[in-house]
Design a protein around this motif. Structure first.
Motif, short mmCIF file in Angstrom:
data_model
loop_
_atom_site.label_atom_id
_atom_site.label_comp_id
_atom_site.label_asym_id
_atom_site.label_seq_id
_atom_site.Cartn_x
_atom_site.Cartn_y
_atom_site.Cartn_z
N ASN A 153 43.06 52.10 26.86
CA ASN A 153 43.34 50.70 27.55
C ASN A 153 43.72 49.50 25.69
O ASN A 153 43.88 50.19 24.72
CB ASN A 153 41.74 50.52 28.23
CG ASN A 153 40.72 50.44 27.29
OD1 ASN A 153 40.94 51.12 25.74
ND2 ASN A 153 39.59 49.51 27.57
N ARG A 204 44.16 37.13 28.24
CA ARG A 204 43.46 37.84 29.40
C ARG A 204 43.86 39.11 28.24
O ARG A 204 43.17 40.11 28.55
CB ARG A 204 44.80 38.36 30.10
CG ARG A 204 44.40 37.61 31.46
CD ARG A 204 44.96 37.82 33.05
NE ARG A 204 45.88 38.52 33.26
CZ ARG A 204 46.49 37.13 33.87
NH1 ARG A 204 46.47 36.13 34.69
NH2 ARG A 204 48.10 37.49 34.33
N GLU A 210 40.34 40.89 26.68
CA GLU A 210 40.10 41.96 27.10
C GLU A 210 40.00 42.64 26.07
O GLU A 210 39.29 43.60 26.01
CB GLU A 210 41.19 42.93 27.80
CG GLU A 210 41.20 44.79 28.58
CD GLU A 210 42.88 44.41 28.81
OE1 GLU A 210 42.77 45.96 29.32
OE2 GLU A 210 43.02 44.07 30.27
#
Length: 271
Positions: A96, A131, A135
């Motif tokens: 990620n 975003r 994150e």
């Protein structure tokens, strides 16, 4: 009394303007007391360029990653996907968003100064990168021109989750400063405009902006401070901004240097 090393939190040293003499530019910055320079990206190409530059000057030049609002076109989704891929390839062990070397998401934001042609695309691209910031817990380096209302409205939706960041190149009035400072993990980036003859910043800033909410920047090669106005800006000239801030707040350069360094440490997590 000499002041501690200072930090230029915003310099486009990867630009064409520096291709012939970058080592000298870095050397002059170091001689002027600049201990670190932060390099914002504006698109795919510059994201790769600032990463390369930071590897050439480890511990001195630090890269950011992002798509600048003026670079947002109809193909912004593909652009962002490719930039996102660099994020992942820079730290291949991660599946990620969790980069190893980028220090911020930037330069991102909104710019309706020239045109509103891609107004909606800019909003969507900015929101996507906001975003990313949430994150990754990386701060935002935000560019905003003729769009403060739209920017604030978007950021309010994420206010509780934002890790913080810099409102780059602040040139506004008291009301605009107070509105931005209501995002309590953010600081204002102050550069060469502070030194311009017609600038109202020497009055505005001490009136409403505490020193613990300011970081220094040049935005090199643009907007060189007095006495270099009209020339190519470079990181060494951040010393002129420091000097004018000290004068405006009625404190020593050492006080401004120490406080702005602490602010950088708080926002970017770098010592």
């Amino acid at each position: 009394m000499t002041h501690p090393m200072i930090i230029d939190t915003h310099a486009h040293l990867d630009g064409e303007e520096f291709k012939d003499d970058l080592p000298e530019v870095i050397q002059r910055a170091q001689e002027a007391g600049v201990g670190k320079v932060f390099l914002p990206a504006i698109d795919l190409k510059t994201t790769e360029a600032v990463l390369t530059l930071s590897r050439q000057y480890p511990g001195y030049a630090y890269p950011m990653i992002g798509l600048h609002p003026e670079e947002v076109r109809a193909d912004w989704r593909e652009q962002l996907q490719k930039i996102h891929d660099i994020f992942l390839s820079d730290n291949p062990s991660s599946t990620n968003l969790h980069p190893s070397s980028f220090i911020a998401i930037g330069e991102v934001g909104l710019d309706y100064y020239w045109s509103r042609e891609f107004e909606q695309e800019q909003l969507e691209a900015f929101e996507e990168q906001v975003r990313w910031s949430i994150e990754t817990r990386l701060p935002l380096m935000i560019h905003c021109r003729k769009a403060q209302n739209e920017m604030v409205k978007l950021l309010r939706r994420y206010e509780q989750d934002l890790p913080g960041g810099v409102f780059h190149c602040f040139t506004g009035n008291e009301h605009e400063a107070e509105e931005l400072l209501s995002f309590d993990r953010f600081v204002l980036g102050i550069g060469g405009v502070l030194t311009f003859k017609k600038s109202h910043l020497p009055e505005v800033l001490p009136a409403v902006v505490p020193l613990d909410r300011i970081v220094l920047e040049t935005d090199s090669p643009y907007m060189a401070p007095v006495p270099h106005r009209g020339q190519r800006n470079e990181s060494a000239y951040v010393a002129c901004v420091l000097s004018k801030l000290a004068e405006s707040y009625g404190v020593s350069e050492e006080v401004v240097a120490e406080q702005t360094n602490r602010n950088v440490e708080r926002v970017f997590g770098l010592e």
